[in-house]
Write a protein that holds these residues in place. Structure first.
Motif, PDB file in Angstrom:
ATOM      1  N   PRO A 105       0.813  -1.222   0.000  1.00 36.48           N
ATOM      2  CA  PRO A 105       0.000   0.000   0.000  1.00 36.48           C
ATOM      3  C   PRO A 105       0.849   1.277   0.000  1.00 36.48           C
ATOM      4  O   PRO A 105       0.495   2.261  -0.651  1.00 36.48           O
ATOM      5  CB  PRO A 105      -0.823  -0.092   1.283  1.00 36.48           C
ATOM      6  CG  PRO A 105      -0.746  -1.511   1.731  1.00 36.48           C
ATOM      7  CD  PRO A 105       0.503  -2.086   1.137  1.00 36.48           C
ATOM      8  N   LYS A 106       1.984   1.233   0.697  1.00 39.13           N
ATOM      9  CA  LYS A 106       2.860   2.403   0.734  1.00 39.13           C
ATOM     10  C   LYS A 106       3.425   2.690  -0.661  1.00 39.13           C
ATOM     11  O   LYS A 106       3.471   3.837  -1.100  1.00 39.13           O
ATOM     12  CB  LYS A 106       3.996   2.161   1.731  1.00 39.13           C
ATOM     13  CG  LYS A 106       4.899   3.347   1.918  1.00 39.13           C
ATOM     14  CD  LYS A 106       5.955   3.059   2.971  1.00 39.13           C
ATOM     15  CE  LYS A 106       6.891   4.230   3.131  1.00 39.13           C
ATOM     16  NZ  LYS A 106       7.936   3.959   4.132  1.00 39.13           N
ATOM     17  N   GLN A 107       3.824   1.637  -1.371  1.00 37.09           N
ATOM     18  CA  GLN A 107       4.360   1.801  -2.718  1.00 37.09           C
ATOM     19  C   GLN A 107       3.286   2.320  -3.665  1.00 37.09           C
ATOM     20  O   GLN A 107       3.556   3.151  -4.526  1.00 37.09           O
ATOM     21  CB  GLN A 107       4.927   0.469  -3.235  1.00 37.09           C
ATOM     22  CG  GLN A 107       5.629   0.595  -4.563  1.00 37.09           C
ATOM     23  CD  GLN A 107       6.831   1.521  -4.515  1.00 37.09           C
ATOM     24  OE1 GLN A 107       7.603   1.504  -3.571  1.00 37.09           O
ATOM     25  NE2 GLN A 107       6.982   2.356  -5.518  1.00 37.09           N
ATOM     26  N   ALA A 108       2.049   1.826  -3.502  1.00 40.91           N
ATOM     27  CA  ALA A 108       0.944   2.285  -4.350  1.00 40.91           C
ATOM     28  C   ALA A 108       0.695   3.776  -4.145  1.00 40.91           C
ATOM     29  O   ALA A 108       0.472   4.517  -5.115  1.00 40.91           O
ATOM     30  CB  ALA A 108      -0.318   1.483  -4.050  1.00 40.91           C
ATOM     31  N   ILE A 109       0.769   4.236  -2.921  1.00 39.78           N
ATOM     32  CA  ILE A 109       0.584   5.666  -2.630  1.00 39.78           C
ATOM     33  C   ILE A 109       1.729   6.471  -3.218  1.00 39.78           C
ATOM     34  O   ILE A 109       1.508   7.524  -3.827  1.00 39.78           O
ATOM     35  CB  ILE A 109       0.455   5.906  -1.108  1.00 39.78           C
ATOM     36  CG1 ILE A 109      -0.877   5.333  -0.615  1.00 39.78           C
ATOM     37  CG2 ILE A 109       0.544   7.396  -0.780  1.00 39.78           C
ATOM     38  CD1 ILE A 109      -1.026   5.310   0.892  1.00 39.78           C
ATOM     39  N   MET A 110       2.954   5.969  -3.072  1.00 42.10           N
ATOM     40  CA  MET A 110       4.116   6.660  -3.638  1.00 42.10           C
ATOM     41  C   MET A 110       4.002   6.756  -5.164  1.00 42.10           C
ATOM     42  O   MET A 110       4.300   7.791  -5.750  1.00 42.10           O
ATOM     43  CB  MET A 110       5.411   5.939  -3.259  1.00 42.10           C
ATOM     44  CG  MET A 110       5.742   6.002  -1.780  1.00 42.10           C
ATOM     45  SD  MET A 110       6.051   7.671  -1.205  1.00 42.10           S
ATOM     46  CE  MET A 110       7.615   7.975  -1.974  1.00 42.10           C
ATOM     47  N   GLN A 133       1.243   6.775  -6.897  1.00 45.90           N
ATOM     48  CA  GLN A 133       0.177   7.741  -7.191  1.00 45.90           C
ATOM     49  C   GLN A 133       0.692   9.170  -7.039  1.00 45.90           C
ATOM     50  O   GLN A 133       0.397  10.038  -7.861  1.00 45.90           O
ATOM     51  CB  GLN A 133      -1.020   7.501  -6.281  1.00 45.90           C
ATOM     52  CG  GLN A 133      -2.211   8.370  -6.628  1.00 45.90           C
ATOM     53  CD  GLN A 133      -3.421   8.074  -5.756  1.00 45.90           C
ATOM     54  OE1 GLN A 133      -3.336   7.339  -4.778  1.00 45.90           O
ATOM     55  NE2 GLN A 133      -4.540   8.664  -6.105  1.00 45.90           N
ATOM     56  N   VAL A 134       1.474   9.425  -6.014  1.00 46.39           N
ATOM     57  CA  VAL A 134       2.039  10.755  -5.799  1.00 46.39           C
ATOM     58  C   VAL A 134       2.970  11.119  -6.960  1.00 46.39           C
ATOM     59  O   VAL A 134       2.940  12.237  -7.467  1.00 46.39           O
ATOM     60  CB  VAL A 134       2.783  10.832  -4.443  1.00 46.39           C
ATOM     61  CG1 VAL A 134       3.622  12.086  -4.331  1.00 46.39           C
ATOM     62  CG2 VAL A 134       1.786  10.751  -3.297  1.00 46.39           C
ATOM     63  N   ARG A 135       3.791  10.167  -7.401  1.00 50.40           N
ATOM     64  CA  ARG A 135       4.689  10.415  -8.535  1.00 50.40           C
ATOM     65  C   ARG A 135       3.904  10.733  -9.809  1.00 50.40           C
ATOM     66  O   ARG A 135       4.271  11.627 -10.561  1.00 50.40           O
ATOM     67  CB  ARG A 135       5.583   9.198  -8.774  1.00 50.40           C
ATOM     68  CG  ARG A 135       6.709   9.077  -7.780  1.00 50.40           C
ATOM     69  CD  ARG A 135       7.660   7.942  -8.160  1.00 50.40           C
ATOM     70  NE  ARG A 135       8.549   7.659  -7.062  1.00 50.40           N
ATOM     71  CZ  ARG A 135       8.438   6.619  -6.243  1.00 50.40           C
ATOM     72  NH1 ARG A 135       7.492   5.722  -6.426  1.00 50.40           N
ATOM     73  NH2 ARG A 135       9.284   6.448  -5.256  1.00 50.40           N
ATOM     74  N   GLN A 136       2.825   9.987 -10.030  1.00 50.72           N
ATOM     75  CA  GLN A 136       1.998  10.236 -11.211  1.00 50.72           C
ATOM     76  C   GLN A 136       1.363  11.624 -11.147  1.00 50.72           C
ATOM     77  O   GLN A 136       1.322  12.337 -12.149  1.00 50.72           O
ATOM     78  CB  GLN A 136       0.910   9.165 -11.344  1.00 50.72           C
ATOM     79  CG  GLN A 136       1.436   7.826 -11.770  1.00 50.72           C
ATOM     80  CD  GLN A 136       0.353   6.750 -11.777  1.00 50.72           C
ATOM     81  OE1 GLN A 136      -0.721   6.916 -11.208  1.00 50.72           O
ATOM     82  NE2 GLN A 136       0.658   5.632 -12.413  1.00 50.72           N
TER      83      GLN A 136
END
Length: 87
Positions: free
Chosen positions: A4-9, A11-14
């Protein structure tokens, strides 16, 4: 199952990439249009189109150069912090 942390990261990068792209388009339009189209009309002349195209290409090349340099400095800083934290 993904982290989940990687998914949020991701999304933030996108979102950051999208924001940067919007800023680039905004600046290109602002800078190049003002420079190349002194008296807007119903269409662009050949000279205005050529000017705008060259201006846009130069601006984007400059943007890419600055972005690469900035990312390089950020990555060096992160690597330096990681090395410093390892001691």
């Amino acid at each position: 199952m993904s982290d989940p942390k990687q998914a949020i990261m991701d999304q933030v990068r996108q979102q950051a990439a999208l924001s940067n792209a919007r800023a680039l388009i905004e600046k290109v339009n602002e800078h190049c249009f003002e420079r190349c189209v002194p008296k807007p009309g119903s269409s662009l002349s050949s000279a205005e189109t050529t000017c705008y195209t060259y201006c846009m290409e130069k601006y984007m090349a400059s943007w890419n150069t600055v972005s690469r340099q900035y990312l390089g400095h950020v990555q060096q800083g992160v690597q330096g912090q990681a090395a410093f934290g390892a001691f």
